[in-house]
Design an enzyme around this catalytic site. Structure first.
Site, PDB file in Angstrom:
ATOM      1  N   THR A 219      89.907  59.975  38.435  1.00  0.00           N
ATOM      2  CA  THR A 219      91.216  59.264  38.414  1.00  0.00           C
ATOM      3  C   THR A 219      91.047  57.625  38.359  1.00  0.00           C
ATOM      4  O   THR A 219      89.842  57.190  38.598  1.00  0.00           O
ATOM      5  CB  THR A 219      91.958  59.435  39.699  1.00  0.00           C
ATOM      6  OG1 THR A 219      92.362  60.818  39.934  1.00  0.00           O
ATOM      7  CG2 THR A 219      93.134  58.584  39.843  1.00  0.00           C
ATOM      8  N   ARG A 247     101.739  71.262  40.270  1.00  0.00           N
ATOM      9  CA  ARG A 247     101.150  70.701  41.410  1.00  0.00           C
ATOM     10  C   ARG A 247     101.131  69.010  41.045  1.00  0.00           C
ATOM     11  O   ARG A 247     100.701  68.589  39.934  1.00  0.00           O
ATOM     12  CB  ARG A 247      99.837  71.434  41.816  1.00  0.00           C
ATOM     13  CG  ARG A 247      98.910  70.465  42.745  1.00  0.00           C
ATOM     14  CD  ARG A 247      98.128  69.328  42.254  1.00  0.00           C
ATOM     15  NE  ARG A 247      97.283  68.813  43.348  1.00  0.00           N
ATOM     16  CZ  ARG A 247      96.557  67.514  43.107  1.00  0.00           C
ATOM     17  NH1 ARG A 247      96.770  67.124  42.063  1.00  0.00           N
ATOM     18  NH2 ARG A 247      95.881  67.333  44.198  1.00  0.00           N
ATOM     19  N   GLY A 249      99.905  65.468  42.811  1.00  0.00           N
ATOM     20  CA  GLY A 249      98.695  65.027  43.974  1.00  0.00           C
ATOM     21  C   GLY A 249      99.263  63.832  44.500  1.00  0.00           C
ATOM     22  O   GLY A 249     100.403  63.337  44.502  1.00  0.00           O
ATOM     23  N   ASP A 250      98.453  62.974  44.891  1.00  0.00           N
ATOM     24  CA  ASP A 250      98.523  61.819  45.839  1.00  0.00           C
ATOM     25  C   ASP A 250      99.081  60.575  44.762  1.00  0.00           C
ATOM     26  O   ASP A 250      99.578  59.441  45.178  1.00  0.00           O
ATOM     27  CB  ASP A 250      97.408  61.376  46.589  1.00  0.00           C
ATOM     28  CG  ASP A 250      96.163  61.286  45.821  1.00  0.00           C
ATOM     29  OD1 ASP A 250      95.909  61.927  45.040  1.00  0.00           O
ATOM     30  OD2 ASP A 250      95.746  60.062  46.295  1.00  0.00           O
ATOM     31  N   THR A 270      91.452  57.453  45.160  1.00  0.00           N
ATOM     32  CA  THR A 270      91.055  58.542  44.238  1.00  0.00           C
ATOM     33  C   THR A 270      90.383  59.604  45.271  1.00  0.00           C
ATOM     34  O   THR A 270      89.725  59.242  45.975  1.00  0.00           O
ATOM     35  CB  THR A 270      89.992  58.210  43.281  1.00  0.00           C
ATOM     36  OG1 THR A 270      89.473  59.325  42.765  1.00  0.00           O
ATOM     37  CG2 THR A 270      89.099  57.416  43.756  1.00  0.00           C
ATOM     38  N   GLY A 271      90.444  60.835  44.996  1.00  0.00           N
ATOM     39  CA  GLY A 271      90.048  61.860  45.864  1.00  0.00           C
ATOM     40  C   GLY A 271      90.709  63.087  45.710  1.00  0.00           C
ATOM     41  O   GLY A 271      91.683  63.334  44.944  1.00  0.00           O
ATOM     42  N   GLY A 273      93.528  65.041  46.450  1.00  0.00           N
ATOM     43  CA  GLY A 273      95.047  64.300  46.742  1.00  0.00           C
ATOM     44  C   GLY A 273      95.744  64.850  47.919  1.00  0.00           C
ATOM     45  O   GLY A 273      96.548  64.290  48.627  1.00  0.00           O
TER      46      GLY A 273
HETATM   47  N1  ASP Z   1      93.813  62.054  43.711  1.00  0.00           N
HETATM   48  C1  ASP Z   1      94.013  62.879  42.567  1.00  0.00           C
HETATM   49  C2  ASP Z   1      94.776  64.038  42.709  1.00  0.00           C
HETATM   50  O1  ASP Z   1      94.617  64.786  43.822  1.00  0.00           O
HETATM   51  C3  ASP Z   1      92.593  63.198  41.961  1.00  0.00           C
HETATM   52  C4  ASP Z   1      91.427  62.395  41.797  1.00  0.00           C
HETATM   53  O2  ASP Z   1      91.492  61.230  42.324  1.00  0.00           O
HETATM   54  O3  ASP Z   1      90.519  62.460  41.165  1.00  0.00           O
HETATM   55  O4  ASP Z   1      95.639  64.458  41.916  1.00  0.00           O
END
Ligand code: ASP
Length: 353
Positions: A219, A247, A249-250, A270-271, A273
């Site tokens: 991300t 779906r 995410g965050d 990022t991570g 979500g």
């Molecule tokens: N946070 C993002 C999500 O969950 C993915 C990512 O940050 O790599 O959609």
């Protein structure tokens, strides 16, 4: 019964006592100066600054070729310099965030725009959001499949609608009406991401749980401080490989993946979500600064290394406050990240750098 009624003498005595007390309480001109200077004595505004990330995950040197590492560093630097040139020209932090993230959205290296990961069904569904820390306004798009630059669409939602988030077809229709570029969904696809999905689909045959690709995210996010002292933060993503149709995410959720407030800080996350949503990660960092009076670094560290880790959530954040302090915190082996200040860009990938 004896009732004490105040007579004229009592009242004048009371008046004299009250006036005297008031005079004693009124600050002298010196005291007044001190009060005034305390009121206006905010910490000095930091220099124009830009910080960004290109995703966190199991990014290890042993899995990287020197060429690929070089390509990542060059693209992160390119994005930082693009944004910084605009900051130098006096551009607003929101426009800087968009221009910076568009460089990364256009690169197949990152999981945003071109190079976005695939859903379980083999499509690309993108999310993005932006927040202006000066006005408190925010915009986001979620689950979009044909908008070339989701971060530009998020800005348009903020600027041209009374809403914060538009999703799916409504967001796409709005983007078209705004004159934003529309592309076929195949524009975002890459071989590398297709292979990652195929690998997970194979794993899925042997398990009842839907596996996510957990070794690399990608991300992109940025936080900028402009010359007027306004902070803006933005995030753009393809989400997570093998995610279910619909779906979200965050990244497009204000307070989870993105947050900005001049009084505290700007954050892009990022991570994984789901953990960032459940823990309101971006807002929690700002809230700790406000309510616990801790520094940006302490707040970011507590949320990522303690709270999130305890809950089993992996990922990271980049943050920036009005004094120009930066925090780049992550609990994964690596995070593509960097910042630029006083014209000098610095980029990092691994933990020990
Ligand atoms: N946070 C993002 C999500 O969950 C993915 C990512 O940050 O790599 O959609």
């Amino acid at each position: 019964m004896l009732v004490l009624m105040p007579n004229k003498n009592h009242l004048s005595a009371l008046f004299i006592i009250l006036s005297f007390a008031l005079l004693r309480c009124a600050p002298s001109s010196k005291q007044e100066e001190a009060i005034q200077s305390k009121k206006v004595k905010e910490p000095a505004l930091g220099p124009i600054t830009l910080v960004l990330h290109g995703g966190a995950g199991t990014i290890l040197k042993e899995n990287m070729t020197p060429e690929l590492e070089q390509a990542y560093r060059a693209k992160l630097t390119d994005a930082l310099q693009t944004g910084y040139a605009l900051l130098e020209q006096g551009a607003k932090s929101t426009d800087v965030v968009v221009a910076t993230l568009q460089v990364l959205e256009a690169s197949p290296l990152f999981n945003a725009g071109v190079g976005a990961v695939y859903t379980h069904e083999g499509r690309n569904e993108l999310d993005a959001s932006i927040m202006d820390g000066g006005s408190g306004q925010a915009g986001a798009v979620a689950g979009v499949t044909t908008i070339k630059s989701p971060i530009a669409a998020a800005l348009a939602v903020m600027q041209h609608t009374p809403h914060v988030m538009l999703a799916g077809r409504g967001a796409e229709q709005f983007a078209r009406e705004q004159g934003l570029e529309i592309v076929d969904n195949s524009y975002f696809g890459t071989e590398r991401r297709k292979k990652a999905l195929e690998k997970l689909l194979q794993q899925e045959e042997n398990t009842s749980v839907l596996p996510y690709q957990d070794w690399k995210y990608g991300t992109v996010g940025a936080v900028a401080l402009d010359k007027d002292g306004n902070i803006a933060a933005g995030t753009s993503t393809g989400g997570m490989t093998n995610k279910r149709f619909g779906r979200i995410g965050d990244s497009p959720i204000i307070g989870a993946g993105t947050f900005a407030e001049n009084a505290t800080c700007g954050v892009s996350a990022t991570g994984h979500g789901e953990y960032f949503i459940r823990n309101a990660v971006a807002y929690d960092i700002a809230a700790r600064m406000k309510y616990q009076q801790v520094s940006l670094q302490e707040a970011a560290q507590a949320v990522i290394q303690e709270k999130l880790l305890k809950k089993g959530g992996s990922g990271g954040v980049v943050c920036l406050d009005r004094q120009g302090n930066i925090a780049m915190e992550f609990n994964t082996p690596g995070m593509y990240r960097g910042f630029i200040r006083n014209g000098k860009a610095e980029v990092f990938i691994y933990k020990e750098e």
